[in-house]
Design a protein around this motif. Structure first.
Motif, PDB file in Angstrom:
ATOM      1  N   GLU A 167      10.205   5.083  14.165  1.00  0.00           N
ATOM      2  CA  GLU A 167      10.910   6.104  13.385  1.00  0.00           C
ATOM      3  C   GLU A 167      11.227   5.598  11.982  1.00  0.00           C
ATOM      4  O   GLU A 167      11.157   6.360  11.018  1.00  0.00           O
ATOM      5  CB  GLU A 167      12.191   6.547  14.087  1.00  0.00           C
ATOM      6  N   ALA A 168      11.549   4.318  11.849  1.00  0.00           N
ATOM      7  CA  ALA A 168      11.855   3.760  10.525  1.00  0.00           C
ATOM      8  C   ALA A 168      10.652   3.888   9.590  1.00  0.00           C
ATOM      9  O   ALA A 168      10.812   4.159   8.395  1.00  0.00           O
ATOM     10  CB  ALA A 168      12.280   2.300  10.656  1.00  0.00           C
ATOM     11  N   ASP A 169       9.455   3.713  10.118  1.00  0.00           N
ATOM     12  CA  ASP A 169       8.246   3.843   9.305  1.00  0.00           C
ATOM     13  C   ASP A 169       8.013   5.310   8.922  1.00  0.00           C
ATOM     14  O   ASP A 169       7.623   5.606   7.789  1.00  0.00           O
ATOM     15  CB  ASP A 169       7.033   3.301  10.050  1.00  0.00           C
ATOM     16  N   ARG A 170       8.266   6.206   9.851  1.00  0.00           N
ATOM     17  CA  ARG A 170       8.132   7.634   9.539  1.00  0.00           C
ATOM     18  C   ARG A 170       9.146   8.041   8.469  1.00  0.00           C
ATOM     19  O   ARG A 170       8.828   8.813   7.560  1.00  0.00           O
ATOM     20  CB  ARG A 170       8.292   8.483  10.802  1.00  0.00           C
ATOM     21  N   GLU A 171      10.363   7.517   8.572  1.00  0.00           N
ATOM     22  CA  GLU A 171      11.390   7.831   7.581  1.00  0.00           C
ATOM     23  C   GLU A 171      11.007   7.268   6.206  1.00  0.00           C
ATOM     24  O   GLU A 171      11.203   7.930   5.185  1.00  0.00           O
ATOM     25  CB  GLU A 171      12.754   7.291   8.024  1.00  0.00           C
TER      26      GLU A 171
ATOM     27  N   LEU B  26      -7.002   0.711  12.929  1.00  0.00           N
ATOM     28  CA  LEU B  26      -7.101  -0.635  13.494  1.00  0.00           C
ATOM     29  C   LEU B  26      -5.935  -1.542  13.117  1.00  0.00           C
ATOM     30  O   LEU B  26      -5.697  -2.551  13.789  1.00  0.00           O
ATOM     31  CB  LEU B  26      -8.405  -1.300  13.038  1.00  0.00           C
ATOM     32  N   ALA B  27      -5.224  -1.209  12.063  1.00  0.00           N
ATOM     33  CA  ALA B  27      -4.152  -2.071  11.556  1.00  0.00           C
ATOM     34  C   ALA B  27      -2.994  -2.161  12.543  1.00  0.00           C
ATOM     35  O   ALA B  27      -2.550  -1.154  13.084  1.00  0.00           O
ATOM     36  CB  ALA B  27      -3.651  -1.554  10.212  1.00  0.00           C
ATOM     37  N   THR B  28      -2.529  -3.382  12.777  1.00  0.00           N
ATOM     38  CA  THR B  28      -1.380  -3.598  13.646  1.00  0.00           C
ATOM     39  C   THR B  28      -0.141  -4.017  12.857  1.00  0.00           C
ATOM     40  O   THR B  28       0.969  -3.882  13.348  1.00  0.00           O
ATOM     41  CB  THR B  28      -1.691  -4.666  14.710  1.00  0.00           C
ATOM     42  N   ASP B  29      -0.334  -4.505  11.645  1.00  0.00           N
ATOM     43  CA  ASP B  29       0.775  -4.902  10.789  1.00  0.00           C
ATOM     44  C   ASP B  29       1.408  -3.650  10.182  1.00  0.00           C
ATOM     45  O   ASP B  29       0.722  -2.822   9.571  1.00  0.00           O
ATOM     46  CB  ASP B  29       0.265  -5.834   9.682  1.00  0.00           C
ATOM     47  N   ARG B  30       2.718  -3.492  10.365  1.00  0.00           N
ATOM     48  CA  ARG B  30       3.407  -2.283   9.912  1.00  0.00           C
ATOM     49  C   ARG B  30       3.308  -2.093   8.406  1.00  0.00           C
ATOM     50  O   ARG B  30       3.086  -0.971   7.929  1.00  0.00           O
ATOM     51  CB  ARG B  30       4.866  -2.316  10.345  1.00  0.00           C
ATOM     52  N   ALA B  31       3.449  -3.153   7.647  1.00  0.00           N
ATOM     53  CA  ALA B  31       3.372  -3.046   6.183  1.00  0.00           C
ATOM     54  C   ALA B  31       1.969  -2.637   5.746  1.00  0.00           C
ATOM     55  O   ALA B  31       1.800  -1.807   4.847  1.00  0.00           O
ATOM     56  CB  ALA B  31       3.784  -4.358   5.536  1.00  0.00           C
ATOM     57  N   GLN B  32       0.968  -3.210   6.378  1.00  0.00           N
ATOM     58  CA  GLN B  32      -0.405  -2.851   6.048  1.00  0.00           C
ATOM     59  C   GLN B  32      -0.670  -1.388   6.397  1.00  0.00           C
ATOM     60  O   GLN B  32      -1.275  -0.654   5.607  1.00  0.00           O
ATOM     61  CB  GLN B  32      -1.393  -3.753   6.777  1.00  0.00           C
TER      62      GLN B  32
ATOM     63  N   MET C 142       0.073  -5.733  -0.332  1.00  0.00           N
ATOM     64  CA  MET C 142      -1.094  -5.066  -0.861  1.00  0.00           C
ATOM     65  C   MET C 142      -0.747  -4.416  -2.194  1.00  0.00           C
ATOM     66  O   MET C 142       0.248  -3.744  -2.311  1.00  0.00           O
ATOM     67  CB  MET C 142      -1.604  -4.001   0.099  1.00  0.00           C
ATOM     68  N   ASN C 143      -1.607  -4.607  -3.128  1.00  0.00           N
ATOM     69  CA  ASN C 143      -1.468  -4.086  -4.473  1.00  0.00           C
ATOM     70  C   ASN C 143      -2.332  -2.822  -4.598  1.00  0.00           C
ATOM     71  O   ASN C 143      -3.450  -2.778  -4.100  1.00  0.00           O
ATOM     72  CB  ASN C 143      -1.907  -5.208  -5.407  1.00  0.00           C
ATOM     73  N   PHE C 144      -1.828  -1.805  -5.277  1.00  0.00           N
ATOM     74  CA  PHE C 144      -2.524  -0.531  -5.393  1.00  0.00           C
ATOM     75  C   PHE C 144      -3.923  -0.706  -5.980  1.00  0.00           C
ATOM     76  O   PHE C 144      -4.904  -0.170  -5.440  1.00  0.00           O
ATOM     77  CB  PHE C 144      -1.687   0.436  -6.234  1.00  0.00           C
ATOM     78  N   ASP C 145      -4.029  -1.443  -7.087  1.00  0.00           N
ATOM     79  CA  ASP C 145      -5.343  -1.654  -7.700  1.00  0.00           C
ATOM     80  C   ASP C 145      -6.287  -2.402  -6.771  1.00  0.00           C
ATOM     81  O   ASP C 145      -7.487  -2.104  -6.723  1.00  0.00           O
ATOM     82  CB  ASP C 145      -5.218  -2.409  -9.024  1.00  0.00           C
ATOM     83  N   GLN C 146      -5.756  -3.363  -6.021  1.00  0.00           N
ATOM     84  CA  GLN C 146      -6.590  -4.088  -5.061  1.00  0.00           C
ATOM     85  C   GLN C 146      -7.116  -3.155  -3.981  1.00  0.00           C
ATOM     86  O   GLN C 146      -8.282  -3.247  -3.583  1.00  0.00           O
ATOM     87  CB  GLN C 146      -5.812  -5.235  -4.418  1.00  0.00           C
ATOM     88  N   LEU C 147      -6.257  -2.269  -3.493  1.00  0.00           N
ATOM     89  CA  LEU C 147      -6.697  -1.302  -2.483  1.00  0.00           C
ATOM     90  C   LEU C 147      -7.793  -0.395  -3.039  1.00  0.00           C
ATOM     91  O   LEU C 147      -8.798  -0.151  -2.370  1.00  0.00           O
ATOM     92  CB  LEU C 147      -5.526  -0.449  -1.993  1.00  0.00           C
ATOM     93  N   LEU C 148      -7.589   0.106  -4.242  1.00  0.00           N
ATOM     94  CA  LEU C 148      -8.607   0.964  -4.843  1.00  0.00           C
ATOM     95  C   LEU C 148      -9.925   0.223  -4.997  1.00  0.00           C
ATOM     96  O   LEU C 148     -10.993   0.756  -4.666  1.00  0.00           O
ATOM     97  CB  LEU C 148      -8.128   1.491  -6.192  1.00  0.00           C
ATOM     98  N   ASN C 149      -9.862  -1.005  -5.480  1.00  0.00           N
ATOM     99  CA  ASN C 149     -11.087  -1.794  -5.631  1.00  0.00           C
ATOM    100  C   ASN C 149     -11.738  -2.082  -4.290  1.00  0.00           C
ATOM    101  O   ASN C 149     -12.962  -2.027  -4.161  1.00  0.00           O
ATOM    102  CB  ASN C 149     -10.799  -3.102  -6.373  1.00  0.00           C
TER     103      ASN C 149
END
Length: 88
Positions: free
Chosen positions: A67-71, A37-43, A1-8
């Motif tokens: 924990e890795a995601d929280r870190e 709703l997201a299940t994908d960790r990166a998303q 995901m790209n920051f500008d894409q998310l904003l748009n």
């Protein structure tokens, strides 16, 4: 995901100053729903990061099971704080 894409995607513009308060509120609401709703960790991380930068992120223990995601989120928070961009 790209920051500008998310904003748009959530605010209809890559420049939040161009979005009305109502559009911003609606975009934040949609971000929160999509994070839930997201299940994908990166998303999930990308959505949480945007919410964090907008000062609207849920607590780490609510947003991330791993924990890795929280870190990683703590690292982002520290980097933004060090750059003067802390919004959380």
């Amino acid at each position: 995901m790209n920051f500008d894409q998310l904003l748009n995607q959530y605010f209809g513009t890559s420049d939040l100053s161009q979005a009305s308060p109502a559009v911003q509120e609606a975009g934040i609401d949609r971000l929160r729903v999509d994070l839930g709703l997201a299940t994908d960790r990166a998303q999930r991380f990308a959505l949480w990061s945007l919410l964090y930068m907008l000062g609207q992120a849920p607590d780490l223990d609510v947003a991330f099971k791993e924990e890795a995601d929280r870190e990683a989120a703590r690292n982002l928070m520290d980097l933004l704080a060090a750059s003067g961009e802390d919004r959380g």
